[in-house]
Design a protein around this motif. Sequence first.
Motif, PDB file in Angstrom:
ATOM      1  N   ALA A 310      -6.954  77.108  -4.341  1.00 57.70           N
ATOM      2  CA  ALA A 310      -7.017  78.572  -4.322  1.00 57.70           C
ATOM      3  C   ALA A 310      -7.053  79.130  -5.741  1.00 57.70           C
ATOM      4  O   ALA A 310      -7.815  80.061  -6.038  1.00 57.70           O
ATOM      5  CB  ALA A 310      -5.831  79.140  -3.556  1.00 57.70           C
ATOM      6  N   ARG A 311      -6.236  78.579  -6.635  1.00 56.73           N
ATOM      7  CA  ARG A 311      -6.173  79.111  -8.007  1.00 56.73           C
ATOM      8  C   ARG A 311      -7.445  78.803  -8.783  1.00 56.73           C
ATOM      9  O   ARG A 311      -7.947  79.642  -9.543  1.00 56.73           O
ATOM     10  CB  ARG A 311      -4.934  78.562  -8.719  1.00 56.73           C
ATOM     11  CG  ARG A 311      -3.661  79.225  -8.200  1.00 56.73           C
ATOM     12  CD  ARG A 311      -2.430  78.794  -8.967  1.00 56.73           C
ATOM     13  NE  ARG A 311      -1.998  77.465  -8.586  1.00 56.73           N
ATOM     14  CZ  ARG A 311      -1.800  76.460  -9.411  1.00 56.73           C
ATOM     15  NH1 ARG A 311      -2.030  76.609 -10.698  1.00 56.73           N
ATOM     16  NH2 ARG A 311      -1.390  75.304  -8.966  1.00 56.73           N
ATOM     17  N   PHE A 312      -7.986  77.591  -8.598  1.00 57.85           N
ATOM     18  CA  PHE A 312      -9.243  77.287  -9.287  1.00 57.85           C
ATOM     19  C   PHE A 312     -10.366  78.174  -8.760  1.00 57.85           C
ATOM     20  O   PHE A 312     -11.147  78.733  -9.542  1.00 57.85           O
ATOM     21  CB  PHE A 312      -9.618  75.818  -9.114  1.00 57.85           C
ATOM     22  CG  PHE A 312     -10.943  75.481  -9.749  1.00 57.85           C
ATOM     23  CD1 PHE A 312     -11.027  75.236 -11.106  1.00 57.85           C
ATOM     24  CD2 PHE A 312     -12.115  75.477  -9.001  1.00 57.85           C
ATOM     25  CE1 PHE A 312     -12.256  74.979 -11.709  1.00 57.85           C
ATOM     26  CE2 PHE A 312     -13.341  75.215  -9.595  1.00 57.85           C
ATOM     27  CZ  PHE A 312     -13.408  74.966 -10.953  1.00 57.85           C
ATOM     28  N   ASN A 313     -10.458  78.308  -7.441  1.00 58.45           N
ATOM     29  CA  ASN A 313     -11.526  79.129  -6.872  1.00 58.45           C
ATOM     30  C   ASN A 313     -11.382  80.593  -7.251  1.00 58.45           C
ATOM     31  O   ASN A 313     -12.374  81.297  -7.427  1.00 58.45           O
ATOM     32  CB  ASN A 313     -11.553  78.965  -5.353  1.00 58.45           C
ATOM     33  CG  ASN A 313     -12.244  77.682  -4.927  1.00 58.45           C
ATOM     34  OD1 ASN A 313     -13.360  77.410  -5.343  1.00 58.45           O
ATOM     35  ND2 ASN A 313     -11.582  76.891  -4.112  1.00 58.45           N
ATOM     36  N   ARG A 314     -10.153  81.070  -7.390  1.00 58.67           N
ATOM     37  CA  ARG A 314      -9.945  82.452  -7.824  1.00 58.67           C
ATOM     38  C   ARG A 314     -10.431  82.636  -9.263  1.00 58.67           C
ATOM     39  O   ARG A 314     -11.168  83.583  -9.565  1.00 58.67           O
ATOM     40  CB  ARG A 314      -8.474  82.834  -7.707  1.00 58.67           C
ATOM     41  CG  ARG A 314      -8.181  84.249  -8.180  1.00 58.67           C
ATOM     42  CD  ARG A 314      -6.775  84.676  -7.811  1.00 58.67           C
ATOM     43  NE  ARG A 314      -5.719  83.940  -8.492  1.00 58.67           N
ATOM     44  CZ  ARG A 314      -4.773  83.229  -7.896  1.00 58.67           C
ATOM     45  NH1 ARG A 314      -4.750  83.107  -6.588  1.00 58.67           N
ATOM     46  NH2 ARG A 314      -3.840  82.611  -8.603  1.00 58.67           N
ATOM     47  N   ALA A 315     -10.010  81.735 -10.144  1.00 55.15           N
ATOM     48  CA  ALA A 315     -10.436  81.825 -11.545  1.00 55.15           C
ATOM     49  C   ALA A 315     -11.950  81.742 -11.661  1.00 55.15           C
ATOM     50  O   ALA A 315     -12.583  82.472 -12.428  1.00 55.15           O
ATOM     51  CB  ALA A 315      -9.773  80.720 -12.365  1.00 55.15           C
ATOM     52  N   ALA A 316     -12.553  80.849 -10.872  1.00 53.40           N
ATOM     53  CA  ALA A 316     -14.005  80.678 -10.927  1.00 53.40           C
ATOM     54  C   ALA A 316     -14.732  81.905 -10.403  1.00 53.40           C
ATOM     55  O   ALA A 316     -15.730  82.361 -10.992  1.00 53.40           O
ATOM     56  CB  ALA A 316     -14.403  79.441 -10.123  1.00 53.40           C
ATOM     57  N   ALA A 317     -14.242  82.458  -9.299  1.00 54.53           N
ATOM     58  CA  ALA A 317     -14.898  83.630  -8.720  1.00 54.53           C
ATOM     59  C   ALA A 317     -14.838  84.817  -9.666  1.00 54.53           C
ATOM     60  O   ALA A 317     -15.817  85.565  -9.813  1.00 54.53           O
ATOM     61  CB  ALA A 317     -14.245  83.981  -7.386  1.00 54.53           C
ATOM     62  N   LEU A 318     -13.694  85.017 -10.326  1.00 51.59           N
ATOM     63  CA  LEU A 318     -13.574  86.127 -11.258  1.00 51.59           C
ATOM     64  C   LEU A 318     -14.453  85.922 -12.491  1.00 51.59           C
ATOM     65  O   LEU A 318     -15.024  86.876 -13.030  1.00 51.59           O
ATOM     66  CB  LEU A 318     -12.115  86.315 -11.657  1.00 51.59           C
ATOM     67  CG  LEU A 318     -11.201  86.807 -10.521  1.00 51.59           C
ATOM     68  CD1 LEU A 318      -9.736  86.760 -10.949  1.00 51.59           C
ATOM     69  CD2 LEU A 318     -11.585  88.211 -10.089  1.00 51.59           C
TER      70      LEU A 318
END
Length: 626
Positions: A310-318
């Motif tokens: 979740a944290r990697f995907n959040r950072a990547a999406a932003l």
Amino acid sequence: MRLATIVPAEVDFSDPAAPAAPAFGDVYHSRAGALAQARHVFLGGNGLPGRWQGRRRFVVLETGFGLGNNFLATWDAWRQDPARCERLVFVSVEKHPLRREDLARAHAASPLPELAAQLVAAWPPLTPGLHTLRFEAGRVELLLGLGDARELLRELVLQADALYLDGFAPARNPELWDEWLLKSLARHAAPGTTAATWSINRPMRRALAALGFKVCLAPGFANKPEMTVARFAPRHSPQRPAGREPLAPEAREAVIVGAGLAGAACALALSRAGVACTVVDALGAPAQASSGNPTGLFHGTVNPDDGPHARFNRAAALATQRLVAELGLPHQPGLLRLETRLPLAAMSRMDGYVQALSAAEAAALAGTALAHPAWFYPGGGALDPAAYTRAMLAASGAALRLAAPVAALRESDAGWALLDAGGAVIASAPLVVLAGGHGQLPLLGELATGLVVQRGQLSHLPQAPWCPALPIAGEGYAIADGRGGAWCGATTQDGDLDPALRAADQADNLARYARLAGLARVPEAPLAGRVGWRLIAPDRLPLVGGLAASGPAASQLRLQARRPGLVVCTGFASRGISWAALAGELAAALALGGPRPLEAELLDAVDPLRFALRRARRTTIAALPD
């Protein structure tokens, strides 16, 4: 590492000369002027701008971003200095960041209105973790860590040249000044690193001295007669873990294998760091493999424990959201991800990143009836991945070498050479980035073990009975094509290399589309779509990092020595659009040694050697006597 939901700052603006933080009973800056204080205490106390002159990169690490005045003053000084460093990286942590509207209010009368306006415009959603904001065409970078400094400083991977100690007063905010936190700061220092603060707190000065800093007092600012300045001069030079050493710190040229999303993102990130790039691809044009799909989604994910995925995907999406806006790339903004149950209310507090919507609220956004609640990602959406690839390549200024299949790599004292099937050199450079898809598997050697090549087919309905107003995902996805039709998909078949469109796969896609739409019947459509292949790691995260040097394997990823000049950036699965921007930034930081845009735990989560380490551990455990 588990980061709690961010609690924004409450700011008292009743005294315009000195905005206050009621929660701490303190003011954000001296009434004598925020910028004047920043220039005297933090720039002057760290010998700036003189110390950054002639440098390729200069890194400032700050405790307490507050209103951002120290950053603005440092940025302004960099702008005004004709002998400035090539790149200024300003890293700051903040537990209680301002809401965008409060930040705008704090700088409504700023003496630096242009810079303040850019900061407000770039202000990220208040989500935990690291946010990379870029200015001056990428030459000024703000790496903003939102969360508890005691957690974040432990997870940062960087080497600072100057430290700004600027929390609220030690008596009111002791956690930002105690020995434990100062020790975390010292881990990011190298001999010669300087530090400055307006405080003369004795326990703080004693702790700095015990950590190897030479500490002294200097004339203070305004009503403070003295301030503290320090220089890191330990008796023994600290050694950095082998796995955290930059892979090509002096590289000015790089060759990137792969002209898709991954390769283009690496070229853009490296070019912004002053590296001239050449992109080599086996095909005749950029974005001809999986990156050539007609459209695709980008968005983050959420889960209850906010774990690494979740944290990697959040950072990547932003990161993708920021880059798409920066490039001015046409796209369909906003995305709904349907859920079969109401999403967790606690996770809906990440305003600006994701919202939990009821079925009725989601339907109102989609302009059509929906049967389920949804996560709404306002910064997500859909775009043309080939157009995205071309935009990144154009912005990078990279040279292209197309129709040039790479058969092998050869290491030399000057770096790496790419060879064709006959052994002739295609290109060479001190830095090579392997950023292709499944076609480059022979170049990865043992790293390819366990990776899966997955076939995917998406389908096109030229006349779609259901065209939602924004992209919708769930069990499959649907994206309107803007002409009354829709794209839907996609199938998954591991190890299947058949390039032909299949009627059976189209039927599967249309059935998922019908379920998303709530249609009573599966629509009919002529066989149309596209086939591509994804390269997938067993844990569904990308591979970004260096390859192991020869010799015994280390017990931890951060201790593993790496082969100099070689970086891998691959395994993007079905999330190439979402992951490319962040992965490119990370590949550049790993190569050149800049502050990593991810926390240490997430660096390990995408490290290409993680699977080899896990296999080695299993072998060791299996060999132990019962």
